[in-house]
Design a protein around this motif. Structure first.
Motif, PDB file in Angstrom:
ATOM      1  N   ASN A 103       8.024   2.995 -10.852  1.00  0.00           N
ATOM      2  CA  ASN A 103       7.389   3.754  -9.784  1.00  0.00           C
ATOM      3  C   ASN A 103       6.464   2.877  -8.959  1.00  0.00           C
ATOM      4  N   ASP A 104       6.698   2.828  -7.650  1.00  0.00           N
ATOM      5  CA  ASP A 104       5.899   1.964  -6.782  1.00  0.00           C
ATOM      6  C   ASP A 104       4.442   2.410  -6.702  1.00  0.00           C
ATOM      7  N   SER A 105       4.195   3.714  -6.798  1.00  0.00           N
ATOM      8  CA  SER A 105       2.806   4.179  -6.724  1.00  0.00           C
ATOM      9  C   SER A 105       1.997   3.673  -7.911  1.00  0.00           C
ATOM     10  N   ILE A 106       2.660   3.504  -9.053  1.00  0.00           N
ATOM     11  CA  ILE A 106       1.968   2.948 -10.225  1.00  0.00           C
ATOM     12  C   ILE A 106       1.721   1.457 -10.032  1.00  0.00           C
ATOM     13  N   LEU A 107       2.679   0.780  -9.383  1.00  0.00           N
ATOM     14  CA  LEU A 107       2.429  -0.629  -9.031  1.00  0.00           C
ATOM     15  C   LEU A 107       1.182  -0.737  -8.157  1.00  0.00           C
ATOM     16  N   VAL A 108       1.144   0.079  -7.105  1.00  0.00           N
ATOM     17  CA  VAL A 108       0.068  -0.016  -6.112  1.00  0.00           C
ATOM     18  C   VAL A 108      -1.280   0.412  -6.688  1.00  0.00           C
ATOM     19  N   ASN A 109      -1.288   1.462  -7.490  1.00  0.00           N
ATOM     20  CA  ASN A 109      -2.553   2.029  -7.965  1.00  0.00           C
ATOM     21  C   ASN A 109      -2.958   1.593  -9.370  1.00  0.00           C
ATOM     22  N   GLY A 110      -2.011   0.999 -10.101  1.00  0.00           N
ATOM     23  CA  GLY A 110      -2.321   0.603 -11.474  1.00  0.00           C
ATOM     24  C   GLY A 110      -2.081  -0.863 -11.766  1.00  0.00           C
ATOM     25  N   VAL A 111      -0.837  -1.286 -11.650  1.00  0.00           N
ATOM     26  CA  VAL A 111      -0.465  -2.658 -12.019  1.00  0.00           C
ATOM     27  C   VAL A 111      -1.153  -3.684 -11.118  1.00  0.00           C
ATOM     28  N   ILE A 112      -1.006  -3.536  -9.819  1.00  0.00           N
ATOM     29  CA  ILE A 112      -1.532  -4.533  -8.885  1.00  0.00           C
ATOM     30  C   ILE A 112      -3.061  -4.650  -8.945  1.00  0.00           C
ATOM     31  N   PRO A 113      -3.815  -3.548  -8.971  1.00  0.00           N
ATOM     32  CA  PRO A 113      -5.270  -3.692  -9.109  1.00  0.00           C
ATOM     33  C   PRO A 113      -5.679  -4.440 -10.378  1.00  0.00           C
ATOM     34  N   SER A 149       6.749  -7.203  -6.167  1.00  0.00           N
ATOM     35  CA  SER A 149       7.350  -6.695  -4.928  1.00  0.00           C
ATOM     36  C   SER A 149       7.573  -5.188  -5.039  1.00  0.00           C
ATOM     37  N   PRO A 150       7.778  -4.528  -3.896  1.00  0.00           N
ATOM     38  CA  PRO A 150       7.889  -3.054  -3.893  1.00  0.00           C
ATOM     39  C   PRO A 150       9.065  -2.519  -4.702  1.00  0.00           C
ATOM     40  N   ILE A 151       8.896  -1.279  -5.118  1.00  0.00           N
ATOM     41  CA  ILE A 151       9.976  -0.523  -5.756  1.00  0.00           C
ATOM     42  C   ILE A 151      10.259   0.689  -4.865  1.00  0.00           C
ATOM     43  N   TRP A 152      11.468   0.760  -4.318  1.00  0.00           N
ATOM     44  CA  TRP A 152      11.813   1.902  -3.471  1.00  0.00           C
ATOM     45  C   TRP A 152      12.402   3.029  -4.322  1.00  0.00           C
ATOM     46  N   LYS A 153      12.133   4.256  -3.915  1.00  0.00           N
ATOM     47  CA  LYS A 153      12.440   5.416  -4.770  1.00  0.00           C
ATOM     48  C   LYS A 153      13.924   5.613  -5.032  1.00  0.00           C
ATOM     49  N   ASN A 154      14.778   4.998  -4.253  1.00  0.00           N
ATOM     50  CA  ASN A 154      16.214   5.187  -4.461  1.00  0.00           C
ATOM     51  C   ASN A 154      16.816   4.272  -5.533  1.00  0.00           C
ATOM     52  N   HIS A 155      15.982   3.477  -6.182  1.00  0.00           N
ATOM     53  CA  HIS A 155      16.517   2.551  -7.193  1.00  0.00           C
ATOM     54  C   HIS A 155      17.046   3.331  -8.402  1.00  0.00           C
ATOM     55  N   PRO A 156      18.026   2.789  -9.118  1.00  0.00           N
ATOM     56  CA  PRO A 156      18.660   3.524 -10.215  1.00  0.00           C
ATOM     57  C   PRO A 156      18.128   3.199 -11.612  1.00  0.00           C
ATOM     58  N   TYR A 157      17.029   2.458 -11.728  1.00  0.00           N
ATOM     59  CA  TYR A 157      16.638   1.916 -13.033  1.00  0.00           C
ATOM     60  C   TYR A 157      15.540   2.717 -13.740  1.00  0.00           C
ATOM     61  N   GLY A 158      15.578   2.669 -15.063  1.00  0.00           N
ATOM     62  CA  GLY A 158      14.511   3.244 -15.867  1.00  0.00           C
ATOM     63  C   GLY A 158      14.855   4.564 -16.531  1.00  0.00           C
ATOM     64  N   GLY A 159      15.937   5.189 -16.158  1.00  0.00           N
ATOM     65  CA  GLY A 159      16.303   6.472 -16.768  1.00  0.00           C
ATOM     66  C   GLY A 159      16.795   7.462 -15.730  1.00  0.00           C
ATOM     67  N   ASP A 214       6.604  -2.368 -16.318  1.00  0.00           N
ATOM     68  CA  ASP A 214       5.473  -1.661 -16.923  1.00  0.00           C
ATOM     69  C   ASP A 214       5.124  -0.404 -16.130  1.00  0.00           C
ATOM     70  N   SER A 215       5.794  -0.212 -14.980  1.00  0.00           N
ATOM     71  CA  SER A 215       5.396   0.845 -14.052  1.00  0.00           C
ATOM     72  C   SER A 215       6.083   2.185 -14.287  1.00  0.00           C
ATOM     73  N   ARG A 216       6.802   2.328 -15.377  1.00  0.00           N
ATOM     74  CA  ARG A 216       7.398   3.635 -15.682  1.00  0.00           C
ATOM     75  C   ARG A 216       6.286   4.649 -15.927  1.00  0.00           C
ATOM     76  N   PRO A 217       6.334   5.806 -15.308  1.00  0.00           N
ATOM     77  CA  PRO A 217       5.257   6.791 -15.462  1.00  0.00           C
ATOM     78  C   PRO A 217       4.946   7.146 -16.914  1.00  0.00           C
ATOM     79  N   ASP A 218       5.975   7.378 -17.722  1.00  0.00           N
ATOM     80  CA  ASP A 218       5.735   7.754 -19.113  1.00  0.00           C
ATOM     81  C   ASP A 218       5.083   6.612 -19.890  1.00  0.00           C
ATOM     82  N   LEU A 219       5.532   5.386 -19.631  1.00  0.00           N
ATOM     83  CA  LEU A 219       4.996   4.212 -20.324  1.00  0.00           C
ATOM     84  C   LEU A 219       3.553   3.945 -19.887  1.00  0.00           C
TER      85      LEU A 219
END
Length: 244
Positions: A172-182, A154-164, A115-120
């Motif tokens: 995006n891990d920042s969306i996990l931290v600031n959106g999904v997890i809260p 769990s974290p998502i590191w920026k070097n991952h190849p998934y999502g496009g 759910d953490s894709r920026p566009d989504l």
């Protein structure tokens, strides 16, 4: 004196039979545990996903304590979202229907990574909270005594190849931290359910995530152990057996 001895004997016999009956009921009660999630739950990218995924490793830990009393089922489906309007919502999957049919006593939910894709998230992220709450209500309607464990992904590191190919399409891990997890924390507090933080403990353990997103067998083992520990801490198995 003889009558007192007989009464004492009968009293002890009744107590013993009550204990045997309670113990037999406990042994016969199967605690149904459903693991709802995405590829991390399914066991994607593991050498042997069926053997090494966290649900199987959790089942092994529970077996050592409870024998065959605990039945753990893996309902993880790769790439799925909690968002009902997401590109691949878990809600429409046969595995999700199977999970509902199981009417689990304990439901473990580990969703949010996809759910953490920026566009989504920019488009429908505001619906995540309501959809998550709806999932808990769905299982509660089937089994009002269902106990929940909700996981902070769990974290998502920026070097991952998934999502496009574009960064705006990648999880995006920042969306996990600031959106999904809260949102998940808020759900846990509002619904009074147990949460486990799978993000913070792994932040400095990228070596356990070879593709920068999915845990290896050791990482899955740690996830399983964390869930087992909270199940034991909360005495969930006995509470189910005693129908509390």
């Amino acid at each position: 004196m003889k009558n007192q001895s007989i009464k004492h004997f009968l009293f002890l016999t009744v107590i013993f039979l009550m204990f045997v009956n309670i113990n037999t009921q406990a042994q016969n009660k199967q605690v149904k545990i459903a693991c709802i999630g995405n590829s991390i739950t399914y066991g994607s990218h593991l050498e042997d996903s069926e053997r090494d995924c966290y649900p199987t490793q959790l089942s092994n830990l529970l077996y050592k304590v409870y024998g065959h009393n605990c039945v753990v089922k893996n309902f993880g489906v790769s790439g799925r979202t909690m968002l009902k309007k997401g590109p691949k919502p878990i809600w429409v999957e046969p595995k999700f229907s199977e999970a509902k049919n199981m009417a689990p006593d304990i439901c473990i939910i580990l969703l949010g990574t996809n759910d953490s894709r920026p566009d989504l998230w920019a488009k429908i992220g505001k619906e995540f909270y309501g959809d998550y709450k709806s999932m808990i209500k769905t299982f509660k309607k089937i089994n009002p005594k269902t106990k929940f464990i909700v996981g902070l992904p769990s974290p998502i590191w920026k070097n991952h190849p998934y999502g496009g190919t574009a960064w705006g399409d990648k999880h995006n891990d920042s969306i996990l931290v600031n959106g999904v997890i809260p949102n998940i924390k808020k759900i846990a507090k509002k619904r009074n359910v147990t949460s486990i933080d799978f993000h913070t403990p792994f932040e400095n353990k990228v070596d356990l995530f070879p593709d920068y997103l999915h845990p290896n067998a050791e990482g899955a083992k740690i996830i399983a152990q964390m869930i087992f520990d909270i199940i034991e801490e909360k005495n969930m198995i006995q509470k189910v057996i005693n129908k509390k």
